[in-house]
Design a protein around this motif. Structure first.
Motif, PDB file in Angstrom:
ATOM      1  N   ALA A 405       0.827  -1.212   0.000  1.00 55.93           N
ATOM      2  CA  ALA A 405       0.000   0.000   0.000  1.00 55.93           C
ATOM      3  C   ALA A 405       0.861   1.262   0.000  1.00 55.93           C
ATOM      4  O   ALA A 405       0.596   2.215  -0.752  1.00 55.93           O
ATOM      5  CB  ALA A 405      -0.926  -0.008   1.212  1.00 55.93           C
ATOM      6  N   SER A 406       1.894   1.281   0.844  1.00 57.94           N
ATOM      7  CA  SER A 406       2.768   2.458   0.897  1.00 57.94           C
ATOM      8  C   SER A 406       3.531   2.623  -0.410  1.00 57.94           C
ATOM      9  O   SER A 406       3.736   3.756  -0.893  1.00 57.94           O
ATOM     10  CB  SER A 406       3.734   2.347   2.067  1.00 57.94           C
ATOM     11  N   LEU A 407       3.950   1.510  -1.017  1.00 58.21           N
ATOM     12  CA  LEU A 407       4.647   1.582  -2.293  1.00 58.21           C
ATOM     13  C   LEU A 407       3.731   2.100  -3.397  1.00 58.21           C
ATOM     14  O   LEU A 407       4.116   2.962  -4.194  1.00 58.21           O
ATOM     15  CB  LEU A 407       5.189   0.197  -2.648  1.00 58.21           C
ATOM     16  N   ASN A 408       2.495   1.601  -3.393  1.00 58.80           N
ATOM     17  CA  ASN A 408       1.537   2.041  -4.415  1.00 58.80           C
ATOM     18  C   ASN A 408       1.204   3.528  -4.269  1.00 58.80           C
ATOM     19  O   ASN A 408       1.128   4.273  -5.257  1.00 58.80           O
ATOM     20  CB  ASN A 408       0.264   1.207  -4.297  1.00 58.80           C
ATOM     21  N   ALA A 409       1.069   3.970  -3.003  1.00 58.15           N
ATOM     22  CA  ALA A 409       0.770   5.392  -2.768  1.00 58.15           C
ATOM     23  C   ALA A 409       1.932   6.268  -3.204  1.00 58.15           C
ATOM     24  O   ALA A 409       1.730   7.329  -3.814  1.00 58.15           O
ATOM     25  CB  ALA A 409       0.443   5.614  -1.289  1.00 58.15           C
ATOM     26  N   TYR A 410       3.144   5.849  -2.923  1.00 55.28           N
ATOM     27  CA  TYR A 410       4.305   6.672  -3.259  1.00 55.28           C
ATOM     28  C   TYR A 410       4.536   6.740  -4.760  1.00 55.28           C
ATOM     29  O   TYR A 410       4.870   7.801  -5.304  1.00 55.28           O
ATOM     30  CB  TYR A 410       5.543   6.136  -2.555  1.00 55.28           C
ATOM     31  N   THR A 411       4.367   5.620  -5.434  1.00 59.50           N
ATOM     32  CA  THR A 411       4.588   5.613  -6.879  1.00 59.50           C
ATOM     33  C   THR A 411       3.512   6.409  -7.622  1.00 59.50           C
ATOM     34  O   THR A 411       3.699   6.774  -8.789  1.00 59.50           O
ATOM     35  CB  THR A 411       4.609   4.173  -7.419  1.00 59.50           C
ATOM     36  N   HIS A 412       2.374   6.696  -6.943  1.00 56.85           N
ATOM     37  CA  HIS A 412       1.320   7.511  -7.550  1.00 56.85           C
ATOM     38  C   HIS A 412       1.290   8.913  -6.929  1.00 56.85           C
ATOM     39  O   HIS A 412       0.261   9.591  -6.946  1.00 56.85           O
ATOM     40  CB  HIS A 412      -0.050   6.847  -7.374  1.00 56.85           C
ATOM     41  N   ASP A 413       2.438   9.324  -6.373  1.00 54.29           N
ATOM     42  CA  ASP A 413       2.593  10.668  -5.802  1.00 54.29           C
ATOM     43  C   ASP A 413       1.566  10.964  -4.721  1.00 54.29           C
ATOM     44  O   ASP A 413       1.109  12.102  -4.556  1.00 54.29           O
ATOM     45  CB  ASP A 413       2.489  11.746  -6.905  1.00 54.29           C
ATOM     46  N   ASP A 414       1.169   9.921  -3.974  1.00 52.77           N
ATOM     47  CA  ASP A 414       0.173  10.117  -2.917  1.00 52.77           C
ATOM     48  C   ASP A 414       0.676   9.622  -1.563  1.00 52.77           C
ATOM     49  O   ASP A 414      -0.112   9.295  -0.681  1.00 52.77           O
ATOM     50  CB  ASP A 414      -1.123   9.376  -3.300  1.00 52.77           C
ATOM     51  N   GLY A 415       1.993   9.498  -1.389  1.00 54.70           N
ATOM     52  CA  GLY A 415       2.554   9.014  -0.133  1.00 54.70           C
ATOM     53  C   GLY A 415       3.956   9.534   0.067  1.00 54.70           C
ATOM     54  O   GLY A 415       4.556  10.151  -0.831  1.00 54.70           O
ATOM     55  N   ASP A 416       4.494   9.265   1.246  1.00 59.12           N
ATOM     56  CA  ASP A 416       5.845   9.698   1.598  1.00 59.12           C
ATOM     57  C   ASP A 416       6.837   8.566   1.397  1.00 59.12           C
ATOM     58  O   ASP A 416       6.520   7.387   1.611  1.00 59.12           O
ATOM     59  CB  ASP A 416       5.895  10.175   3.052  1.00 59.12           C
ATOM     60  N   PHE A 417       8.021   8.997   1.025  1.00 62.42           N
ATOM     61  CA  PHE A 417       9.097   8.021   0.861  1.00 62.42           C
ATOM     62  C   PHE A 417       9.440   7.355   2.207  1.00 62.42           C
ATOM     63  O   PHE A 417       9.797   6.178   2.255  1.00 62.42           O
ATOM     64  CB  PHE A 417      10.334   8.707   0.283  1.00 62.42           C
ATOM     65  N   SER A 418       9.321   8.101   3.300  1.00 65.81           N
ATOM     66  CA  SER A 418       9.629   7.545   4.621  1.00 65.81           C
ATOM     67  C   SER A 418       8.706   6.375   4.959  1.00 65.81           C
ATOM     68  O   SER A 418       9.116   5.421   5.639  1.00 65.81           O
ATOM     69  CB  SER A 418       9.510   8.625   5.698  1.00 65.81           C
ATOM     70  N   ASP A 419       7.454   6.439   4.467  1.00 68.79           N
ATOM     71  CA  ASP A 419       6.529   5.318   4.712  1.00 68.79           C
ATOM     72  C   ASP A 419       7.008   4.061   3.999  1.00 68.79           C
ATOM     73  O   ASP A 419       6.894   2.946   4.528  1.00 68.79           O
ATOM     74  CB  ASP A 419       5.125   5.689   4.230  1.00 68.79           C
ATOM     75  N   VAL A 420       7.530   4.243   2.783  1.00 70.38           N
ATOM     76  CA  VAL A 420       8.062   3.095   2.033  1.00 70.38           C
ATOM     77  C   VAL A 420       9.254   2.492   2.772  1.00 70.38           C
ATOM     78  O   VAL A 420       9.374   1.281   2.909  1.00 70.38           O
ATOM     79  CB  VAL A 420       8.459   3.534   0.605  1.00 70.38           C
ATOM     80  N   MET A 421      10.138   3.354   3.265  1.00 70.13           N
ATOM     81  CA  MET A 421      11.317   2.870   3.985  1.00 70.13           C
ATOM     82  C   MET A 421      10.928   2.138   5.257  1.00 70.13           C
ATOM     83  O   MET A 421      11.449   1.054   5.568  1.00 70.13           O
ATOM     84  CB  MET A 421      12.230   4.052   4.322  1.00 70.13           C
ATOM     85  N   ARG A 422       9.995   2.729   6.020  1.00 68.90           N
ATOM     86  CA  ARG A 422       9.569   2.083   7.258  1.00 68.90           C
ATOM     87  C   ARG A 422       8.924   0.734   6.994  1.00 68.90           C
ATOM     88  O   ARG A 422       9.130  -0.225   7.744  1.00 68.90           O
ATOM     89  CB  ARG A 422       8.598   2.993   8.007  1.00 68.90           C
ATOM     90  N   ALA A 423       8.145   0.665   5.925  1.00 68.50           N
ATOM     91  CA  ALA A 423       7.498  -0.611   5.588  1.00 68.50           C
ATOM     92  C   ALA A 423       8.531  -1.666   5.226  1.00 68.50           C
ATOM     93  O   ALA A 423       8.422  -2.835   5.613  1.00 68.50           O
ATOM     94  CB  ALA A 423       6.513  -0.412   4.437  1.00 68.50           C
TER      95      ALA A 423
END
Length: 465
Positions: A405-423
């Motif tokens: 979910a965090s990866l999908n949000a970030y790749t669609h400019d709807d999330g933070d990179f920090s969320d991807v890292m934490r996940a």
């Protein structure tokens, strides 16, 4: 126009790379749910855990020393049933002081005697039996030592295996993090998109933390291998080092027999105590108790008198006129009467009896400790099994969903990179926790195998005897 094209290339690479991370994460998770361990070895190790245990037992100096002590007691037991050596005496009797002539007086004699003492009652046979019982402890002590070596060496091997698997897991993810740092830096340098400076700093920080974690786990593996080398000869130490250069998989977990598992599930203390009665450490105490009971019998023999016989031959020379004189032969019996030492003998018997009772008490205490420890280990195994199921069926799938979910949000400019890292870090941590749970569960089963010697199918006991 060129800068925009460069940004689009970097941003496209970042998205493709993050998607790759998700794919790899899912692949690792899938392997974890299928295999008994998150990392599966594809090579044949130079030495196995079973081999290490066998070598440690074969080269254990304690076992050699214990065997020598047993032989010494066996020899003492044989010697204990012989009578003491007879006493030989020689002397001149009634030699006249006015001339020291041997034939001057009729009572002057050259006397040769021999005396033999007999121990009290059945002291010799009882002492021999006592030493024999003491010697009978040693084979059981060696069996107990072998079982303890099996547990100790196996746990050290499992500690090294856990560290090795975690190291390989971190190293694999570190390559991804290095590439991630490069792509994030390239994306940030384009000055477009939603990549920020804090994303670059965060990626570098997580990479540094990963390196620190890798250093700590390497230290744990080195410590485990160093402790393992204490039990192995130099040649085996080299084989172990070569083995852990390869990818070491978690050994198969030993299985409890169905009847044993049923006793543990029902907490059948009487059945488990009966089973523990065959444990080498308890059998060794039983032999010690038999020796203690024999010591009581030996102390009671002191109430009986000690007998002895003596015989002597006395030679007399002819008188001054040449007439022959008769020689003398004497025969006697000695016996002591234990009258004045009865208080001492009573005290010795009481002391022997109390010592024997203390040994029986030690046996009961050891049984209770072993029973409590065994039930505690079984409960721990159940809890670790529940945790393992929770990780496989709930925690890891949910972490995977969160990462997706965090990866999908970030790749669609709807999330933070920090969320991807934490996940991603959460996935790595969960996989490491699962390895730790599986190793601890395995170690608990090995400890249970010590108490249930011969009732698990992982290490056939006859292989190490």
């Amino acid at each position: 126009m060129q800068q925009t094209h460069k940004f689009h290339n970097s941003w496209s690479s970042l998205r493709m790379f993050l998607a790759l991370i998700g794919t790899l994460s899912f692949g690792v998770f899938a392997d974890t749910t299928i295999q008994s361990t998150p990392i599966k070895s594809t090579t044949i190790p130079s030495i196995t855990m079973q081999d290490a245990v066998k070598i440690a037992i074969q080269h254990d100096p304690w076992l050699t020393g214990n065997q020598l002590q047993e032989k010494a007691l066996r020899a003492s037991s044989k010697a204990a049933n012989y009578l003491p050596d007879p006493m030989l005496s020689m002397g001149l009797l009634n030699l006249p002081s006015d001339g020291f002539a041997f034939n001057q007086e009729p009572m002057t004699q050259f006397k040769l005697g021999i005396a033999q003492a007999f121990p009290r009652g059945d002291s010799l046979a009882i002492k021999q039996q006592q030493l024999s019982y003491q010697a009978d402890q040693y084979p059981y002590q060696r069996e107990d030592r072998k079982a303890k070596i099996l547990v100790t060496v196996s746990q050290l091997w499992l500690d090294a295996t856990k560290a090795d698997q975690i190291i390989r897991l971190i190293k694999r993810d570190r390559v991804l993090f290095e590439q991630l740092v490069d792509i994030v830096k390239a994306s940030y340098s384009s000055a477009q998109g939603n990549t920020r400076q804090q994303d670059v700093i965060s990626a570098k920080l997580e990479l540094a933390r990963l390196d620190d974690r890798l250093t700590a786990v390497n230290s744990q593996r080195d410590s485990a291998l160093t402790n393992l080398s204490e039990w192995l000869p130099a040649s085996a130490q080299l084989a172990v080092s070569d083995t852990f250069v390869e990818n070491i998989a978690l050994p198969l977990s030993p299985e409890l027999g169905a009847d044993i598992k049923l006793l543990l599930e029902r907490t059948d203390n009487m059945g488990l105590l009966h089973l523990l009665g065959r444990h080498p450490s308890l059998l060794a105490i039983e032999q010690s108790a038999k020796a203690g009971n024999t010591a009581v019998k030996l102390a009671k023999q002191k109430y009986k008198p000690q007998w002895g016989v003596n015989a002597s031959y006395a030679y007399r020379d002819d008188d001054p006129l040449g007439q022959s004189r008769a020689d003398f032969f004497s025969l006697g019996i000695t016996v002591d009467i234990p009258i004045f030492g009865s208080a001492q003998q009573d005290s010795e018997v009481a002391a022997s009896r109390l010592t024997s009772q203390a040994i029986e008490t030690d046996k009961r205490l050891l049984q209770q400790r072993m029973l409590a420890k065994m039930l505690s280990l079984y409960q721990q195994e159940i809890r670790f099994g529940q945790r393992e199921d929770g990780f496989l069926n709930a925690i890891l799938p949910q972490i995977q969903e969160q990462a997706d979910a965090s990866l999908n949000a970030y790749t669609h400019d709807d999330g933070d990179f920090s969320d991807v890292m934490r996940a991603r870090i959460a996935q790595l941590t969960a996989q490491i926790d699962l390895i730790d749970i599986q190793i601890e569960k395995h170690k608990i089963r090995m400890q249970l195998g010590y108490f249930l010697d011969g009732h698990t199918n992982s290490f056939p006991q006859g292989e190490y005897r």
